[in-house]
Design a protein around this motif. Structure first.
Motif, PDB file in Angstrom:
ATOM      1  N   LEU A 164       0.842  -1.212   0.000  1.00 51.30           N
ATOM      2  CA  LEU A 164       0.000   0.000   0.000  1.00 51.30           C
ATOM      3  C   LEU A 164       0.873   1.256   0.000  1.00 51.30           C
ATOM      4  O   LEU A 164       1.658   1.476   0.917  1.00 51.30           O
ATOM      5  CB  LEU A 164      -0.893  -0.005   1.249  1.00 51.30           C
ATOM      6  N   PRO A 165       0.724   2.094  -1.035  1.00 46.89           N
ATOM      7  CA  PRO A 165       1.570   3.294  -1.111  1.00 46.89           C
ATOM      8  C   PRO A 165       1.111   4.432  -0.181  1.00 46.89           C
ATOM      9  O   PRO A 165      -0.047   4.489   0.215  1.00 46.89           O
ATOM     10  CB  PRO A 165       1.459   3.730  -2.574  1.00 46.89           C
ATOM     11  N   ILE A 166       2.068   5.324   0.095  1.00 46.19           N
ATOM     12  CA  ILE A 166       1.801   6.517   0.917  1.00 46.19           C
ATOM     13  C   ILE A 166       2.067   7.765   0.080  1.00 46.19           C
ATOM     14  O   ILE A 166       3.165   7.930  -0.473  1.00 46.19           O
ATOM     15  CB  ILE A 166       2.710   6.548   2.166  1.00 46.19           C
ATOM     16  N   MET A 167       1.069   8.616  -0.001  1.00 46.68           N
ATOM     17  CA  MET A 167       1.272   9.935  -0.601  1.00 46.68           C
ATOM     18  C   MET A 167       1.412  10.923   0.551  1.00 46.68           C
ATOM     19  O   MET A 167       0.462  11.113   1.324  1.00 46.68           O
ATOM     20  CB  MET A 167       0.084  10.333  -1.491  1.00 46.68           C
ATOM     21  N   ALA A 168       2.585  11.498   0.682  1.00 49.83           N
ATOM     22  CA  ALA A 168       2.856  12.354   1.838  1.00 49.83           C
ATOM     23  C   ALA A 168       2.595  13.821   1.500  1.00 49.83           C
ATOM     24  O   ALA A 168       3.115  14.332   0.514  1.00 49.83           O
ATOM     25  CB  ALA A 168       4.303  12.182   2.276  1.00 49.83           C
ATOM     26  N   TYR A 169       1.799  14.475   2.326  1.00 46.85           N
ATOM     27  CA  TYR A 169       1.684  15.936   2.245  1.00 46.85           C
ATOM     28  C   TYR A 169       2.995  16.441   2.871  1.00 46.85           C
ATOM     29  O   TYR A 169       3.036  16.743   4.053  1.00 46.85           O
ATOM     30  CB  TYR A 169       0.522  16.431   3.080  1.00 46.85           C
ATOM     31  N   SER A 170       4.035  16.526   2.070  1.00 46.42           N
ATOM     32  CA  SER A 170       5.381  16.757   2.626  1.00 46.42           C
ATOM     33  C   SER A 170       5.636  18.227   2.925  1.00 46.42           C
ATOM     34  O   SER A 170       6.070  18.580   4.012  1.00 46.42           O
ATOM     35  CB  SER A 170       6.435  16.260   1.640  1.00 46.42           C
ATOM     36  N   ALA A 171       5.423  19.047   1.903  1.00 49.13           N
ATOM     37  CA  ALA A 171       5.661  20.480   2.065  1.00 49.13           C
ATOM     38  C   ALA A 171       4.308  21.148   2.136  1.00 49.13           C
ATOM     39  O   ALA A 171       3.758  21.622   1.141  1.00 49.13           O
ATOM     40  CB  ALA A 171       6.486  21.012   0.898  1.00 49.13           C
ATOM     41  N   LYS A 172       3.735  21.124   3.331  1.00 46.68           N
ATOM     42  CA  LYS A 172       2.403  21.685   3.532  1.00 46.68           C
ATOM     43  C   LYS A 172       2.535  22.959   4.336  1.00 46.68           C
ATOM     44  O   LYS A 172       3.011  22.947   5.473  1.00 46.68           O
ATOM     45  CB  LYS A 172       1.524  20.676   4.254  1.00 46.68           C
ATOM     46  N   TYR A 173       2.127  24.048   3.718  1.00 46.07           N
ATOM     47  CA  TYR A 173       2.301  25.362   4.329  1.00 46.07           C
ATOM     48  C   TYR A 173       1.117  25.732   5.218  1.00 46.07           C
ATOM     49  O   TYR A 173      -0.012  25.323   4.964  1.00 46.07           O
ATOM     50  CB  TYR A 173       2.485  26.408   3.223  1.00 46.07           C
ATOM     51  N   ALA A 174       1.391  26.541   6.238  1.00 38.63           N
ATOM     52  CA  ALA A 174       0.344  27.096   7.096  1.00 38.63           C
ATOM     53  C   ALA A 174      -0.294  28.236   6.300  1.00 38.63           C
ATOM     54  O   ALA A 174       0.071  29.396   6.437  1.00 38.63           O
ATOM     55  CB  ALA A 174       0.942  27.605   8.402  1.00 38.63           C
ATOM     56  N   SER A 175      -1.223  27.878   5.433  1.00 42.84           N
ATOM     57  CA  SER A 175      -1.755  28.810   4.442  1.00 42.84           C
ATOM     58  C   SER A 175      -3.095  29.372   4.865  1.00 42.84           C
ATOM     59  O   SER A 175      -3.895  28.682   5.504  1.00 42.84           O
ATOM     60  CB  SER A 175      -1.907  28.075   3.110  1.00 42.84           C
ATOM     61  N   ALA A 176      -3.361  30.611   4.444  1.00 43.05           N
ATOM     62  CA  ALA A 176      -4.679  31.211   4.659  1.00 43.05           C
ATOM     63  C   ALA A 176      -5.679  30.704   3.628  1.00 43.05           C
ATOM     64  O   ALA A 176      -6.854  31.060   3.680  1.00 43.05           O
ATOM     65  CB  ALA A 176      -4.563  32.725   4.578  1.00 43.05           C
ATOM     66  N   GLU A 177      -5.210  29.880   2.701  1.00 42.84           N
ATOM     67  CA  GLU A 177      -6.073  29.420   1.600  1.00 42.84           C
ATOM     68  C   GLU A 177      -6.844  28.136   1.927  1.00 42.84           C
ATOM     69  O   GLU A 177      -7.454  27.552   1.039  1.00 42.84           O
ATOM     70  CB  GLU A 177      -5.230  29.230   0.328  1.00 42.84           C
ATOM     71  N   TYR A 178      -6.803  27.685   3.176  1.00 43.60           N
ATOM     72  CA  TYR A 178      -7.561  26.477   3.539  1.00 43.60           C
ATOM     73  C   TYR A 178      -8.932  26.802   4.140  1.00 43.60           C
ATOM     74  O   TYR A 178      -9.636  25.896   4.589  1.00 43.60           O
ATOM     75  CB  TYR A 178      -6.788  25.624   4.569  1.00 43.60           C
ATOM     76  N   GLY A 179      -9.302  28.083   4.183  1.00 42.99           N
ATOM     77  CA  GLY A 179     -10.544  28.492   4.850  1.00 42.99           C
ATOM     78  C   GLY A 179     -11.779  27.718   4.406  1.00 42.99           C
ATOM     79  O   GLY A 179     -12.492  27.140   5.241  1.00 42.99           O
ATOM     80  N   PRO A 180     -12.064  27.668   3.101  1.00 46.58           N
ATOM     81  CA  PRO A 180     -13.276  26.957   2.665  1.00 46.58           C
ATOM     82  C   PRO A 180     -13.251  25.465   3.007  1.00 46.58           C
ATOM     83  O   PRO A 180     -14.296  24.881   3.276  1.00 46.58           O
ATOM     84  CB  PRO A 180     -13.280  27.171   1.143  1.00 46.58           C
ATOM     85  N   PHE A 181     -12.070  24.875   3.042  1.00 46.71           N
ATOM     86  CA  PHE A 181     -11.975  23.455   3.430  1.00 46.71           C
ATOM     87  C   PHE A 181     -12.487  23.266   4.849  1.00 46.71           C
ATOM     88  O   PHE A 181     -13.164  22.292   5.158  1.00 46.71           O
ATOM     89  CB  PHE A 181     -10.519  22.987   3.329  1.00 46.71           C
ATOM     90  N   ARG A 182     -12.156  24.203   5.718  1.00 47.53           N
ATOM     91  CA  ARG A 182     -12.586  24.047   7.120  1.00 47.53           C
ATOM     92  C   ARG A 182     -14.104  24.186   7.227  1.00 47.53           C
ATOM     93  O   ARG A 182     -14.722  23.555   8.072  1.00 47.53           O
ATOM     94  CB  ARG A 182     -11.820  25.010   8.014  1.00 47.53           C
ATOM     95  N   ASP A 183     -14.724  24.959   6.333  1.00 46.27           N
ATOM     96  CA  ASP A 183     -16.198  24.957   6.261  1.00 46.27           C
ATOM     97  C   ASP A 183     -16.672  23.585   5.789  1.00 46.27           C
ATOM     98  O   ASP A 183     -17.644  23.040   6.311  1.00 46.27           O
ATOM     99  CB  ASP A 183     -16.712  25.979   5.228  1.00 46.27           C
TER     100      ASP A 183
END
Ligand code: PBG
Length: 326
Positions: free
Chosen positions: A189-208
């Protein structure tokens, strides 16, 4: 009189000539659609800040994935909204939790036709909204969190995920998950890593979309990357590869094309980019106002992400992009 520069211009004269010399083409093969599935929903629920995207019921999710498969989309990544949240996020590893049920359904429906990827994190499942175990002093307990990620990985693997995608940015998460999978018969089973994940202001709608509010108005700057840093992203990716990542990811995409390009030049594993909720929402809002041509901008943005070096793109545009090609 012809100038040497004409040589380039001559190839721009017709659509066919332009296609012949196009260096980059985005196809549905490159795209992964993020999908939300909500345990207590009787009907699909629209998400105000993500026009066209819904919180699915198990049934509407099955229909959506069938339609995406028919459109040639290669993958989907699942996010779950449990009916109950708690301090540890225990529904994330419940064998009958919302994502595990979805994984079993989709495996029955599609087998190998669509890659069904499970986002592996706890923030959708914790009542405080953090991606890990919160200590009394309010810090995140990295190593206690790793044990929980191992449980989630095994639950997702047992339910039939084609790949798991840890997105919590805990140190050592890829290695810990790889070890748990290998010890339990999931070496393949492969792993796709969110390796370089920034603390971005662009995740707002996802949290909704996932009904997440971080307790006390907190943020993730203690564990996600600072947007000021690009070299640090190379260090993060290198560590994830050393721990066993099969695909590495840069997230978000458009504001980090330099990071994507640098990662492409430096590493030879498949490279993913996540065109995140805020990037989609900005495009949709401007298009809805008639300020930009939404479909043309979507193609331009996805092409730019691929041109920078991403071989696969997680994007809420997947469905409409594939539809416009039809
Ligand atoms: C964490 C996770 C997040 C996203 C994907 N996985 C949110 C976060 O880190 O706060 C964001 C995706 C998007 O904005 O589209 N489970």
């Amino acid at each position: 009189m012809t100038f040497p520069a004409r040589r380039l211009r001559r190839m721009r004269r017709t659509p066919a000539l332009r296609r012949l010399v196009a260096e980059t083409t985005v196809t549905p093969d490159d795209l992964v659609a993020p999908l939300f599935v909500r345990e207590d929903a009787a009907e699909p629920q629209p998400i105000g800040s993500l026009p066209g995207i819904v919180q699915h019921t198990q049934e509407s999710l099955r229909t959506e994935v069938s339609e995406l498969a028919a459109l040639g989309i290669s993958g989907v990544v699942l996010f779950g909204l449990p009916a109950r949240k708690d301090a540890l996020g225990s529904q994330a590893w419940n064998p009958d939790g919302v994502v595990q049920v979805a994984l079993r359904n989709l495996r029955d429906d599609h087998g190998a036709e669509v890659a069904v990827i499970a986002d592996l994190c706890l923030d959708e499942y914790t009542d405080h909204g953090h991606c890990g175990v919160v200590t009394d002093s309010g810090d995140i307990d990295n190593d206690a969190t790793l044990e929980l990620y191992q449980r989630v990985a095994l639950a997702q693997a047992a339910a039939g995920a084609d790949m798991v995608a840890p997105s919590g940015m805990m140190d050592g998460q890829v290695g810990a998950i790889r070890q748990a999978l290998d010890r339990n018969g999931f070496e393949g089973l492969p792993i796709m890593a969110y390796s370089a994940k920034y603390a971005s202001a662009e995740y707002g709608p996802f949290r909704d979309a996932v009904d997440v509010t971080i307790a006390g108005g907190g943020d993730r700057k203690g564990y996600q990357q600072d947007p000021a840093n690009a070299r640090e992203a190379m260090a993060e990716i290198e560590l994830d590869i050393a721990e066993g990542a099969d695909i590495v990811m840069v997230k978000p995409a458009l504001a980090y094309l330099d990071v994507i390009a640098a990662a492409r030049a430096r590493f030879d594993l498949p490279l993913a980019a996540y065109h995140v909720s805020g990037e989609y929402a900005m495009l949709k809002a401007a298009a809805a106002n008639g300020w930009i041509d939404g479909a043309a901008t979507a193609v331009e943005h996805l092409t730019a992400i691929k041109r920078a070096g991403a071989g696969l793109i997680l994007t809420y545009l997947a469905r409409e992009f594939a539809e416009t090609l039809q």
